[in-house]
Write an enzyme that holds these catalytic residues in place. Structure first.
Site, PDB file in Angstrom:
ATOM      1  N   ALA A  37       0.812  -1.233   0.000  1.00 44.98           N
ATOM      2  CA  ALA A  37       0.000   0.000   0.000  1.00 44.98           C
ATOM      3  C   ALA A  37       0.841   1.278   0.000  1.00 44.98           C
ATOM      4  CB  ALA A  37      -0.967  -0.006   1.183  1.00 44.98           C
ATOM      5  N   HIS A  64       4.903   4.685  -4.064  1.00 49.77           N
ATOM      6  CA  HIS A  64       6.364   4.828  -4.117  1.00 49.77           C
ATOM      7  C   HIS A  64       6.752   6.144  -4.778  1.00 49.77           C
ATOM      8  CE1 HIS A  64       7.325   0.879  -2.584  1.00 49.77           C
ATOM      9  NE2 HIS A  64       6.416   0.349  -3.390  1.00 49.77           N
ATOM     10  N   LYS A 119      12.290  -4.435  -3.360  1.00 51.19           N
ATOM     11  CA  LYS A 119      12.486  -3.272  -2.485  1.00 51.19           C
ATOM     12  C   LYS A 119      12.876  -3.647  -1.065  1.00 51.19           C
ATOM     13  CE  LYS A 119       9.529  -0.284  -5.157  1.00 51.19           C
ATOM     14  NZ  LYS A 119       9.144  -1.316  -6.174  1.00 51.19           N
TER      15      LYS A 119
HETATM   16  C1  LIG Z   1       3.751  -8.360  -1.898  1.00 52.67           C
HETATM   17  C2  LIG Z   1       3.396  -7.202  -2.783  1.00 52.67           C
HETATM   18  C3  LIG Z   1       3.682  -5.906  -2.386  1.00 52.67           C
HETATM   19  C4  LIG Z   1       3.381  -4.832  -3.226  1.00 52.67           C
HETATM   20  N1  LIG Z   1       3.548  -3.563  -2.760  1.00 52.67           N
HETATM   21  C5  LIG Z   1       3.254  -2.522  -3.568  1.00 52.67           C
HETATM   22  C6  LIG Z   1       3.387  -1.190  -3.097  1.00 52.67           C
HETATM   23  O1  LIG Z   1       3.642  -0.956  -1.927  1.00 52.67           O
HETATM   24  N2  LIG Z   1       3.172  -0.186  -3.965  1.00 52.67           N
HETATM   25  C7  LIG Z   1       2.863  -0.400  -5.257  1.00 52.67           C
HETATM   26  O2  LIG Z   1       2.769   0.549  -6.012  1.00 52.67           O
HETATM   27  N3  LIG Z   1       2.654  -1.656  -5.725  1.00 52.67           N
HETATM   28  C8  LIG Z   1       2.829  -2.709  -4.904  1.00 52.67           C
HETATM   29  N4  LIG Z   1       2.612  -3.981  -5.339  1.00 52.67           N
HETATM   30  C9  LIG Z   1       2.150  -4.190  -6.697  1.00 52.67           C
HETATM   31  C10 LIG Z   1       0.653  -3.983  -6.853  1.00 52.67           C
HETATM   32  O3  LIG Z   1      -0.051  -4.577  -5.801  1.00 52.67           O
HETATM   33  C11 LIG Z   1       0.251  -4.595  -8.184  1.00 52.67           C
HETATM   34  O4  LIG Z   1       1.049  -4.035  -9.194  1.00 52.67           O
HETATM   35  C12 LIG Z   1      -1.204  -4.357  -8.542  1.00 52.67           C
HETATM   36  O5  LIG Z   1      -2.058  -4.665  -7.489  1.00 52.67           O
HETATM   37  C13 LIG Z   1      -1.535  -5.211  -9.764  1.00 52.67           C
HETATM   38  O6  LIG Z   1      -2.872  -5.003 -10.087  1.00 52.67           O
HETATM   39  P1  LIG Z   1      -3.564  -5.855 -11.232  1.00 52.67           P
HETATM   40  O7  LIG Z   1      -4.867  -5.223 -11.460  1.00 52.67           O
HETATM   41  O8  LIG Z   1      -2.617  -5.995 -12.369  1.00 52.67           O
HETATM   42  O9  LIG Z   1      -3.678  -7.313 -10.626  1.00 52.67           O
HETATM   43  P2  LIG Z   1      -4.809  -7.944  -9.679  1.00 52.67           P
HETATM   44  O10 LIG Z   1      -5.127  -7.077  -8.549  1.00 52.67           O
HETATM   45  O11 LIG Z   1      -4.362  -9.326  -9.373  1.00 52.67           O
HETATM   46  O12 LIG Z   1      -6.078  -7.975 -10.614  1.00 52.67           O
HETATM   47  C14 LIG Z   1      -6.216  -8.881 -11.667  1.00 52.67           C
HETATM   48  C15 LIG Z   1      -7.660  -9.305 -11.702  1.00 52.67           C
HETATM   49  O13 LIG Z   1      -7.874 -10.144 -12.824  1.00 52.67           O
HETATM   50  C16 LIG Z   1      -8.821 -11.117 -12.466  1.00 52.67           C
HETATM   51  N5  LIG Z   1      -8.698 -12.226 -13.395  1.00 52.67           N
HETATM   52  C17 LIG Z   1      -7.642 -13.045 -13.554  1.00 52.67           C
HETATM   53  N6  LIG Z   1      -7.897 -13.933 -14.520  1.00 52.67           N
HETATM   54  C18 LIG Z   1      -9.144 -13.657 -14.977  1.00 52.67           C
HETATM   55  C19 LIG Z   1      -9.969 -14.233 -15.964  1.00 52.67           C
HETATM   56  N7  LIG Z   1      -9.555 -15.256 -16.704  1.00 52.67           N
HETATM   57  N8  LIG Z   1     -11.217 -13.728 -16.156  1.00 52.67           N
HETATM   58  C20 LIG Z   1     -11.652 -12.672 -15.408  1.00 52.67           C
HETATM   59  N9  LIG Z   1     -10.895 -12.099 -14.461  1.00 52.67           N
HETATM   60  C21 LIG Z   1      -9.658 -12.579 -14.250  1.00 52.67           C
HETATM   61  C22 LIG Z   1      -8.472 -11.449 -11.041  1.00 52.67           C
HETATM   62  O14 LIG Z   1      -9.574 -12.033 -10.358  1.00 52.67           O
HETATM   63  C23 LIG Z   1      -8.057 -10.109 -10.479  1.00 52.67           C
HETATM   64  O15 LIG Z   1      -9.120  -9.454  -9.822  1.00 52.67           O
HETATM   65  C24 LIG Z   1       2.844  -5.068  -4.502  1.00 52.67           C
HETATM   66  C25 LIG Z   1       2.522  -6.384  -4.879  1.00 52.67           C
HETATM   67  C26 LIG Z   1       2.762  -7.433  -4.008  1.00 52.67           C
HETATM   68  C27 LIG Z   1       2.336  -8.803  -4.371  1.00 52.67           C
END
Ligand SMILES: Cc1cc2nc3c(=O)[nH]c(=O)nc-3n(C[C@H](O)[C@H](O)[C@H](O)COP(=O)(O)OP(=O)(O)OC[C@H]3O[C@@H](n4cnc5c(N)ncnc54)[C@H](O)[C@@H]3O)c2cc1C
Length: 493
Positions: free
Chosen positions: A56, A59, A264
């Site tokens: 959260a 950065h 990080k």
């Molecule tokens: C340990 C950790 C620490 C982090 N700390 C930070 C931080 O402090 N600051 C920062 O900027 N970033 C941080 N990040 C990175 C950040 O959390 C991610 O970059 C971001 O949440 C990615 O979002 P997203 O929408 O790509 O993925 P997700 O949130 O995973 O969303 C993808 C969505 O796609 C859906 N989906 C998948 N397959 C299908 C399908 N076939 N059909 C329909 N839906 C599907 C899933 O259900 C999900 O809801 C961190 C990540 C992690 C794991």
């Protein structure tokens, strides 16, 4: 291309797959235009996977390699945060970060990071030991110097994704949950069929923001186009501890170790609700559903964190969790348009949360070539403010409760949440339908008792508001019913 034509259920200009922070931000950015938008997710709520399990941190951007996409998106995204969080009514605190040099050997690393910050256009300052300890007396006396990044912040990640999706829906986007996309198939006319467990949609363009699973969808779509594709996402797990909100003065900034080749490194940070977060680890796993924590890894996390902040009060630990970073094999964000009308937003590991607004704008630019983007004059960028009872002065609370008695009925005592806030969380666009959805929106279950006392009340309110039986209310996804059957007295009480 040789598949039989599917029966198309509905047609959209853009179908966005994945309602994590990236897909939701893309949907909201596209809602500024006159477009028919569909946002799909296979989970029962938006923001249920990586966007709900991270550090959260907004950065500052001193860390990514200068010239990389991560660096660019981080820095642009960071600058967009204050205004966009204000519009969306998302909790954000620009508290700044301190990256510590522990021992003389880490001092040159801080200097190197300051050089990288300058290349990335990020303001930083190197503080000496006394200046660091003056700001944060609870840090280790072993600290030699620190990189202070004033533009780092902390955000409520749950609110962020929910508000983005809510604002997209408010501006006309359609949201469908519990609907898994199984295939993106090109059509002979250049559009796409998006197949889900419930049918087929026709889309002029598709944004693939499916997080950990975006590689499979992209590879299969390109295979159907007869194009080579080799996207490969391997999850890297991060395990955490959460501490209760025991002392607002314990730490004032996000405290980082110096980064390692794994990322990080460990941090100790306040959250927007005054809890403290300790973590994350960074180990690869071969399973995209492996969210288990282990005593061994958590012990290592704690030991590393204690090198920064020796007096972490372990008796305040109320929870552990793990999140999975979607690491693409190139180690970089993949923001591409491998075929007309198909945009991938994949491999969005950290700093993806920070970069979400910038990535969404990139997606819009990539689609500009494929669909007409005509401004929507009715676009409203603002989400209706949420009531946050725990922040209100006693006289304000009393006035609100007198006007609307449900705001006077406290359901969660740990986090100070009223029935009125829970009902609002259910009734808003993109409202909560599960116990976990209520928790992410208004916090019952995040406190010391972890829902032990308030969960039955939350179930009752959900059942009443959704017109369901309590036994039908889910904790989270399908198959997570909380109550199995009615037992008890003659009245069934
Ligand atoms: C340990 C950790 C620490 C982090 N700390 C930070 C931080 O402090 N600051 C920062 O900027 N970033 C941080 N990040 C990175 C950040 O959390 C991610 O970059 C971001 O949440 C990615 O979002 P997203 O929408 O790509 O993925 P997700 O949130 O995973 O969303 C993808 C969505 O796609 C859906 N989906 C998948 N397959 C299908 C399908 N076939 N059909 C329909 N839906 C599907 C899933 O259900 C999900 O809801 C961190 C990540 C992690 C794991």
């Amino acid at each position: 291309m040789n598949r039989p034509a599917e029966q198309v259920r509905e047609s959209y200009d853009v179908v966005i797959i994945g309602a994590g922070v990236i897909g939701a931000a893309a949907a909201r950015a596209l809602a500024r235009y006159r477009l028919r938008l569909l946002l799909l997710d296979r989970e029962s709520d938006v923001g249920s996977v990586t966007s709900a399990a991270n550090s959260a941190i907004v950065h500052s951007g001193y860390d990514p390699t200068p010239g990389s996409l991560k660096a660019k998106m981080n820095v642009v995204g960071n600058r967009l945060f204050p205004e966009l969080c204000r519009q969306l009514d998302v909790d954000l605190k620009m508290i700044g970060s301190l990256t510590l040099a522990i021992g003389d050997e880490q001092v040159p690393i801080i200097e190197e990071l300051a050089g990288r910050a300058a290349q990335n256009g990020v303001p930083v300052e190197i503080l000496n030991r006394d200046a660091v300890l003056q700001r944060e007396p609870n840090l280790t006396p072993e600290v030699r110097s620190a990189l202070f990044a004033p533009t780092a912040g902390i955000v409520n990640p749950f609110e962020l994704t929910i508000a983005l999706a809510e604002n997209a829906v408010q501006n006309g986007a359609t949201l469908r949950l519990n609907e898994e996309v199984t295939r993106i198939s090109p059509r002979p006319d250049g559009s796409y069929t998006v197949m889900t467990g419930r049918g087929a949609y026709r889309a002029l363009a598709v944004i693939n923001a499916a997080g950990l699973h975006a590689d499979t969808l992209a590879n299969n779509a390109l295979a159907e186009l007869g194009r080579p594709a080799d996207y490969k996402i391997r999850p890297r797990k991060g395990e955490y501890f959460v501490l209760d909100h025991f002392d607002p003065e314990f730490l004032h900034h996000t405290i980082f170790t110096v980064p390692t080749e794994k990322g990080k490194g460990i941090l100790v940070s306040p959250t927007t609700h005054g809890n403290y977060l300790v973590g994350p680890s960074a180990e690869f796993t071969d399973r995209k559903d492996d969210f288990a924590t282990t005593d061994e890894t958590l012990a290592q996390v704690l030991a590393s964190a204690q090198k920064l902040v020796p007096s972490i009060p372990t008796r305040q630990i109320i929870r552990q969790f793990a999140g999975l970073r979607a690491v693409e094999k190139r180690g970089e964000f993949v923001i591409d348009r491998p075929a007309p009308g198909l945009v991938n937003l994949l491999g969005i590991q950290s700093p993806g949360l920070t970069a979400c607004f910038a990535i969404a704008e990139e997606a819009v630019e990539l689609l500009r070539e494929d669909i007409p983007l005509e401004e929507n004059p009715d676009f409203n960028p603002v989400c209706r403010p949420r009531v946050r009872l725990h922040r209100m002065a006693p006289d304000e609370r009393a006035k609100l409760a007198a006007e609307h008695p449900s705001f006077g009925r406290v359901v969660c005592r740990c986090e100070d949440v009223s029935e009125g806030e829970i009902v609002d969380a259910i009734r808003r666009p993109c409202g909560a339908t599960t116990v976990d959805g209520i928790k992410k929106r208004t916090r019952p279950g995040f406190g010391k008792c972890q829902g032990g006392f308030c969960q039955p009340q939350v179930v009752k309110i959900l059942a009443r508001e959704l017109g369901k039986k309590p036994e039908e209310i889910l904790l989270k996804s399908q198959g997570t019913e909380i109550l199995l059957e009615k037992i008890g007295g003659a009245n069934g009480d």
